[in-house]
Scaffold this active site. Structure first.
Site, PDB file in Angstrom:
ATOM      1  N   THR A  14      -1.836  12.919   7.315  1.00  0.00           N
ATOM      2  CA  THR A  14      -0.818  11.885   7.154  1.00  0.00           C
ATOM      3  C   THR A  14      -0.150  11.588   9.134  1.00  0.00           C
ATOM      4  O   THR A  14      -0.245   9.997   9.345  1.00  0.00           O
ATOM      5  CB  THR A  14      -0.176  11.736   5.148  1.00  0.00           C
ATOM      6  N   LYS A 207      16.664  17.953   3.994  1.00  0.00           N
ATOM      7  CA  LYS A 207      17.489  16.970   4.662  1.00  0.00           C
ATOM      8  C   LYS A 207      18.787  16.812   4.922  1.00  0.00           C
ATOM      9  O   LYS A 207      19.079  16.829   5.291  1.00  0.00           O
ATOM     10  CB  LYS A 207      16.702  15.668   4.239  1.00  0.00           C
TER      11      LYS A 207
HETATM   12  N1  LIG Z   1       3.469  12.106   4.880  1.00  0.00           N
HETATM   13  C1  LIG Z   1       5.348  12.273   5.664  1.00  0.00           C
HETATM   14  O1  LIG Z   1       5.069  10.354   4.900  1.00  0.00           O
HETATM   15  C2  LIG Z   1       6.135  12.680   6.015  1.00  0.00           C
HETATM   16  C3  LIG Z   1       6.948  12.282   5.906  1.00  0.00           C
HETATM   17  C4  LIG Z   1       8.165  12.827   6.472  1.00  0.00           C
HETATM   18  C5  LIG Z   1       7.543  14.456   6.975  1.00  0.00           C
HETATM   19  N2  LIG Z   1       6.914  14.831   6.976  1.00  0.00           N
HETATM   20  C6  LIG Z   1       5.969  16.632   7.232  1.00  0.00           C
HETATM   21  O2  LIG Z   1       5.193  15.878   8.187  1.00  0.00           O
HETATM   22  C7  LIG Z   1       4.405  17.141   7.769  1.00  0.00           C
HETATM   23  C8  LIG Z   1       2.775  16.992   8.344  1.00  0.00           C
HETATM   24  O3  LIG Z   1       2.916  16.656   6.574  1.00  0.00           O
HETATM   25  P1  LIG Z   1       1.245  15.803   6.500  1.00  0.00           P
HETATM   26  O4  LIG Z   1       2.342  14.479   5.394  1.00  0.00           O
HETATM   27  O5  LIG Z   1       0.866  14.753   7.661  1.00  0.00           O
HETATM   28  O6  LIG Z   1       0.854  16.311   5.876  1.00  0.00           O
HETATM   29  P2  LIG Z   1      -0.617  16.159   5.166  1.00  0.00           P
HETATM   30  O7  LIG Z   1      -1.503  14.454   5.645  1.00  0.00           O
HETATM   31  O8  LIG Z   1      -1.028  17.157   4.371  1.00  0.00           O
HETATM   32  O9  LIG Z   1      -1.215  17.436   6.890  1.00  0.00           O
HETATM   33  C9  LIG Z   1      -1.628  18.413   7.526  1.00  0.00           C
HETATM   34  C10 LIG Z   1      -2.378  19.214   7.792  1.00  0.00           C
HETATM   35  O10 LIG Z   1      -2.035  20.244   8.700  1.00  0.00           O
HETATM   36  C11 LIG Z   1      -3.440  20.889   8.630  1.00  0.00           C
HETATM   37  N3  LIG Z   1      -3.456  22.171   7.958  1.00  0.00           N
HETATM   38  C12 LIG Z   1      -3.150  22.743   7.381  1.00  0.00           C
HETATM   39  N4  LIG Z   1      -3.189  23.977   7.018  1.00  0.00           N
HETATM   40  C13 LIG Z   1      -3.830  24.570   8.171  1.00  0.00           C
HETATM   41  C14 LIG Z   1      -3.514  25.326   8.723  1.00  0.00           C
HETATM   42  N5  LIG Z   1      -3.655  26.347   7.801  1.00  0.00           N
HETATM   43  N6  LIG Z   1      -4.441  24.992   9.740  1.00  0.00           N
HETATM   44  C15 LIG Z   1      -4.433  24.353  10.666  1.00  0.00           C
HETATM   45  N7  LIG Z   1      -4.472  23.160  10.354  1.00  0.00           N
HETATM   46  C16 LIG Z   1      -3.485  23.180   9.479  1.00  0.00           C
HETATM   47  C17 LIG Z   1      -4.102  20.126   7.207  1.00  0.00           C
HETATM   48  O11 LIG Z   1      -5.671  20.202   8.095  1.00  0.00           O
HETATM   49  P3  LIG Z   1      -7.173  19.502   7.806  1.00  0.00           P
HETATM   50  O12 LIG Z   1      -7.039  18.195   7.701  1.00  0.00           O
HETATM   51  O13 LIG Z   1      -8.304  19.485   8.012  1.00  0.00           O
HETATM   52  O14 LIG Z   1      -6.947  20.079   5.959  1.00  0.00           O
HETATM   53  C18 LIG Z   1      -4.008  18.400   8.093  1.00  0.00           C
HETATM   54  O15 LIG Z   1      -4.554  18.040   9.273  1.00  0.00           O
HETATM   55  C19 LIG Z   1       5.423  18.442   7.205  1.00  0.00           C
HETATM   56  O16 LIG Z   1       5.773  18.878   7.881  1.00  0.00           O
HETATM   57  C20 LIG Z   1       6.123  17.191   5.702  1.00  0.00           C
HETATM   58  O17 LIG Z   1       7.158  17.826   5.865  1.00  0.00           O
HETATM   59  C21 LIG Z   1       5.549  13.869   6.190  1.00  0.00           C
END
Ligand SMILES: NC(=O)c1ccc[n+]([C@@H]2O[C@H](COP(=O)([O-])OP(=O)(O)OC[C@H]3O[C@@H](n4cnc5c(N)ncnc54)[C@H](OP(=O)(O)O)[C@@H]3O)[C@@H](O)[C@H]2O)c1
Length: 430
Positions: A14, A207
């Protein structure tokens, strides 16, 4: 224009894909503001053959995200994988050791390892930026580290989890129960398949831990937090709170009192129409008390692709401009150990709901226990008159000592006419 600022992105979910979209779509304006172009050199995720809705063909694909730390063509590694341990933590540590700036949205990592990482960053002459880790698109870290840096902070309060705020709003508007609304929130993409971190308050606690560190100049200390989520909140309480002129909110509260720090995440009762009582739906709010600025309130979307990526890119722009700040606002070596303040030492007003058998003498017994614990009742409501069914009694108290309130509620909850665990919440005038 000077050389491009070169970044590698680990994690293309995301937030990661959102960052690529912003850097592509707003490239000109970002380059003008940063004083130089920002160039994505390399990207990494788990799977190399997923359609992510963004064009990755111009970037090097790196199979092992950990390899980004060792590349000498990067100024900055952007960690968007998540998790307090494992790959994300190793990548951040190795990148800082390799004298690369790091930008992350990873609140769990910063809350659990912030002090160690701050020392690593500062010791290697680089920055660790994490604006997106707290309240998504709201620039709360920037506000506290920079815009409000002239102030001594006395407290920070926040609605820090959009999923919980959405569920509580929806429960109030529809009168439905927690479990029902949670299912809908999952279907609508507002809650994760495993909602534990959100609904049990852990995400908000990560947070709050970070905000508290910046506010009070202390090492982030996640273990010093008291955390309660919203899964036990009943639709009845939401209806009673509304009738009494209140909203129920999951609040993060960090307060410094006589050199000790209270850090608690819990459902609280706040007046309808108050600064935090007005923040509904998926919105977040951060309410700061500074000794000269008074009480600024920041509000906006606390999660989601666009708002979160907006904060990540703002951090990258700062680094490209050459702006570097101590991780928690003062040099890591000057961060103090946190002296926790037990909630039992604090005073407060309370909302209490009991579910009791409708027998004579119940109110008199409850009143006597409250009186014996120096608790003065402000208002009391009793609903229903059915000797066969339990009935709710709801009362609010004047200011009283937390420890007295807890003890009285324990005694009342153990009486045989009390048919379920009493629901007790602090009333906060925020
Ligand atoms: N989503 C939000 O609204 C939000 C808000 C604030 C903070 N955050 C923070 O932002 C960070 C990312 O969140 P997100 O929502 O973007 O998570 P996400 O959609 O689950 O994406 C995680 C990414 O990490 C990759 N990944 C996971 N395991 C991996 C590994 N072993 N090696 C390489 N890549 C790997 C995944 O690859 P694949 O795509 O290939 O599976 C995916 O692209 C987190 O720390 C979260 O707490 C998110």
């Amino acid at each position: 224009m000077t050389d491009a600022f070169k970044i590698g992105i680990a994690g293309l979910g995301t937030v990661g894909t959102g960052v690529i979209k912003i850097l592509t779509q707003n490239a000109d304006i970002i380059a003008a503001r940063a004083g130089r172009p920002i160039e994505i050199k390399a990207v990494s995720a788990r799977s190399n053959n997923k359609d992510r809705g963004v064009d990755l063909s111009g970037f090097d694909w790196v199979d092992d995200a950990g390899d980004l730390a060792g590349r000498d063509d990067l100024d900055c590694v952007v960690e968007l994988i998540g998790g307090s341990e494992g790959l994300a933590a190793d990548l951040v540590r190795e990148s800082l050791k390799g004298k690369k700036h790091v930008v992350t949205a990873n609140k769990a990592l910063v809350a659990h390892h912030g002090f160690e990482l701050a020392k690593l960053a500062e010791g290697n002459g680089v920055s660790l930026n994490y604006e997106a880790a707290v309240a998504g698109g709201i620039p709360a870290i920037k506000a506290m580290r920079e815009g409000l840096a002239a102030n001594k902070f006395t407290a920070v309060y926040g609605i820090l989890n959009g999923t919980c705020n959405y569920i509580l709003t929806e429960m109030r508007e529809t009168g439905r129960d927690f479990g029902d609304v949670l299912k809908d929130a999952q279907a609508a993409g507002y809650a994760e398949a495993d909602p534990t971190f959100d609904v049990e308050g852990i995400d908000a606690a990560h947070k709050l831990c970070i905000l508290s560190s910046i506010a009070f100049g202390v090492k982030p200390d996640f273990d010093a937090l008291t955390v309660n989520g919203i899964s036990h909140i009943d639709a009845t309480d939401i209806a009673f709170a509304t009738e009494l002129g209140y909203r129920i909110k999951l609040l993060g509260v960090a307060q410094e009192i006589d050199g000790k720090i209270l850090q608690v995440v819990e459902p609280c009762v706040v007046p309808i129409g108050s600064p935090l009582g007005s923040i509904e739906d998926v919105y977040n709010g951060v309410y700061i008390e500074g000794n000269f600025v008074e009480t600024p309130l920041l509000t906006g979307r606390g999660a989601g692709e666009g708002p979160t990526a907006s904060s990540v890119v703002a951090d990258i722009i700062d680094l490209a401009r050459g702006i570097s700040l101590p991780t928690f606002g003062i040099p890591a070596e000057q961060l103090k150990e946190l002296k926790p303040l037990d909630a039992g030492e604090c005073d407060g007003s309370y909302y209490l709901r009991l579910n009791v058998l409708d027998k004579s003498g119940v109110l008199a017994e409850v009143s006597a226990i409250l009186r014996d614990h120096n608790i003065s009742v402000e208002s009391m409501m009793q609903r229903g008159r059915d000797p066969e069914q339990p009935v709710p009694i709801v009362l609010t108290t004047h200011e009283t000592r937390h420890a007295d309130m807890i003890r009285a509620v324990e005694i009342i909850g153990a009486l045989d006419f009390c048919v379920e665990k009493p629901c007790l919440m602090v009333i906060r005038d925020l």
